[in-house]
Scaffold this motif. Structure first.
Motif, mmCIF file in Angstrom:
data_model
loop_
_atom_site.group_PDB
_atom_site.id
_atom_site.type_symbol
_atom_site.label_atom_id
_atom_site.label_comp_id
_atom_site.label_asym_id
_atom_site.label_seq_id
_atom_site.Cartn_x
_atom_site.Cartn_y
_atom_site.Cartn_z
ATOM 1 N N SER A 119 -2.836 1.400 10.978
ATOM 2 C CA SER A 119 -2.786 0.069 10.367
ATOM 3 C C SER A 119 -1.756 0.088 9.257
ATOM 4 C CB SER A 119 -4.156 -0.325 9.816
ATOM 5 O OG SER A 119 -4.506 0.523 8.750
ATOM 6 N N VAL A 120 -1.174 -1.085 9.030
ATOM 7 C CA VAL A 120 -0.199 -1.263 7.964
ATOM 8 C C VAL A 120 -0.636 -2.494 7.172
ATOM 9 C CG1 VAL A 120 2.215 -1.737 7.419
ATOM 10 C CG2 VAL A 120 1.644 -0.265 9.364
ATOM 11 N N VAL A 121 -0.805 -2.321 5.853
ATOM 12 C CA VAL A 121 -1.194 -3.428 4.977
ATOM 13 C C VAL A 121 -0.035 -3.696 4.030
ATOM 14 C CG1 VAL A 121 -2.807 -4.245 3.227
ATOM 15 C CG2 VAL A 121 -3.636 -2.828 5.124
ATOM 16 N N ASP A 122 0.489 -4.896 4.104
ATOM 17 C CA ASP A 122 1.612 -5.305 3.252
ATOM 18 C C ASP A 122 2.758 -4.296 3.288
ATOM 19 O OD1 ASP A 122 0.192 -7.586 2.562
ATOM 20 O OD2 ASP A 122 -0.649 -6.671 0.752
ATOM 21 N N GLY A 123 3.062 -3.794 4.493
ATOM 22 C CA GLY A 123 4.197 -2.894 4.672
ATOM 23 C C GLY A 123 3.922 -1.424 4.424
ATOM 24 N N LYS A 124 2.693 -1.060 4.053
ATOM 25 C CA LYS A 124 2.371 0.351 3.789
ATOM 26 C C LYS A 124 1.274 0.810 4.739
ATOM 27 C CE LYS A 124 3.474 -0.084 -1.080
ATOM 28 N NZ LYS A 124 2.963 -0.105 -2.430
ATOM 29 N N GLU A 125 1.479 1.982 5.351
ATOM 30 C CA GLU A 125 0.470 2.505 6.268
ATOM 31 C C GLU A 125 -0.807 2.804 5.497
ATOM 32 O OE1 GLU A 125 -0.199 6.294 9.184
ATOM 33 O OE2 GLU A 125 1.784 5.374 9.199
ATOM 34 N N SER A 126 -1.954 2.383 6.074
ATOM 35 C CA SER A 126 -3.211 2.579 5.352
ATOM 36 C C SER A 126 -4.202 3.455 6.101
ATOM 37 C CB SER A 126 -3.850 1.229 5.023
ATOM 38 O OG SER A 126 -4.212 0.561 6.206
ATOM 39 N N ALA A 127 -4.132 3.518 7.430
ATOM 40 C CA ALA A 127 -5.051 4.373 8.197
ATOM 41 C C ALA A 127 -4.324 4.828 9.456
ATOM 42 C CB ALA A 127 -6.317 3.609 8.558
ATOM 43 N N HIS A 128 -4.667 6.046 9.934
ATOM 44 C CA HIS A 128 -3.976 6.614 11.094
ATOM 45 C C HIS A 128 -4.946 7.536 11.830
ATOM 46 C CE1 HIS A 128 0.094 7.782 12.770
ATOM 47 N NE2 HIS A 128 -0.751 8.506 13.461
ATOM 48 N N THR A 129 -4.919 7.470 13.167
ATOM 49 C CA THR A 129 -5.696 8.398 13.985
ATOM 50 C C THR A 129 -4.983 8.593 15.312
ATOM 51 O OG1 THR A 129 -7.909 8.955 14.787
ATOM 52 C CG2 THR A 129 -7.193 6.689 15.102
ATOM 53 N N ALA A 130 -5.306 9.667 16.008
ATOM 54 C CA ALA A 130 -4.684 9.959 17.295
ATOM 55 C C ALA A 130 -5.731 10.485 18.263
ATOM 56 C CB ALA A 130 -3.560 10.977 17.115
#
Length: 149
Positions: A119-130
């Motif tokens: 996810s990206v909030v206001d241009g900054k990545e906030s959560a990541h999973t694979a």
């Protein structure tokens, strides 16, 4: 003596004007009374600075296709059918000072590889999973978070 005469001559018109003004018959308007404070007055509302809504972008990348995508923002759920990756959805989060919960759930299938969600909030990545594996892969994954409005 001449000074007294000159003073009376200069003072006489000013005194006459004051007397005429006082006798004009039009009373000067009275100042408006100040209202008494009311105990039943509504409490002052808290001032909130102007805020801009936030942009939340949900992403799924990798090889293969997504059998289904389900995303939720504040309990409102949306689903898609089968889509090819990369997949992206942009959502507007209200700027109301409250926390807003979101989730992204996918079901995928395809050649071996990895599926990434972020996810990206206001241009900054906030959560990541694979997620992923070898061979003909079928699986599901989910990610979630919160955005402060």
């Amino acid at each position: 003596m001449e000074f007294r005469t000159a003073a009376r001559t200069a003072f006489a018109p000013v005194a006459l004007l004051a007397v005429l003004s006082a006798c004009s018959g039009s009373p000067a308007p009275a100042p408006a009374p100040n209202p008494a404070p009311s105990s039943s007055a509504a409490p002052a509302k808290e001032q909130v600075p102007d805020r801009q809504p936030h942009t939340l972008v949900l992403n799924a990348t990798g090889s293969g296709s997504l059998k289904q995508v389900t995303y939720t923002l504040d309990g409102a759920t949306k689903e898609t059918g089968q889509v090819k990756m990369p997949w992206r959805q942009s959502l507007t989060v209200p700027a109301d000072g409250k926390p807003h919960q979101w989730t992204l759930e996918i079901t995928y299938s395809g050649a071996s590889g990895q599926v990434e969600m972020y996810s990206v909030v206001d241009g900054k990545e906030s959560a990541h999973t694979a997620s992923g594996g070898r061979g003909n892969v079928t699986g599901s994954a989910s990610i979630g978070g919160s955005v402060a409005g």
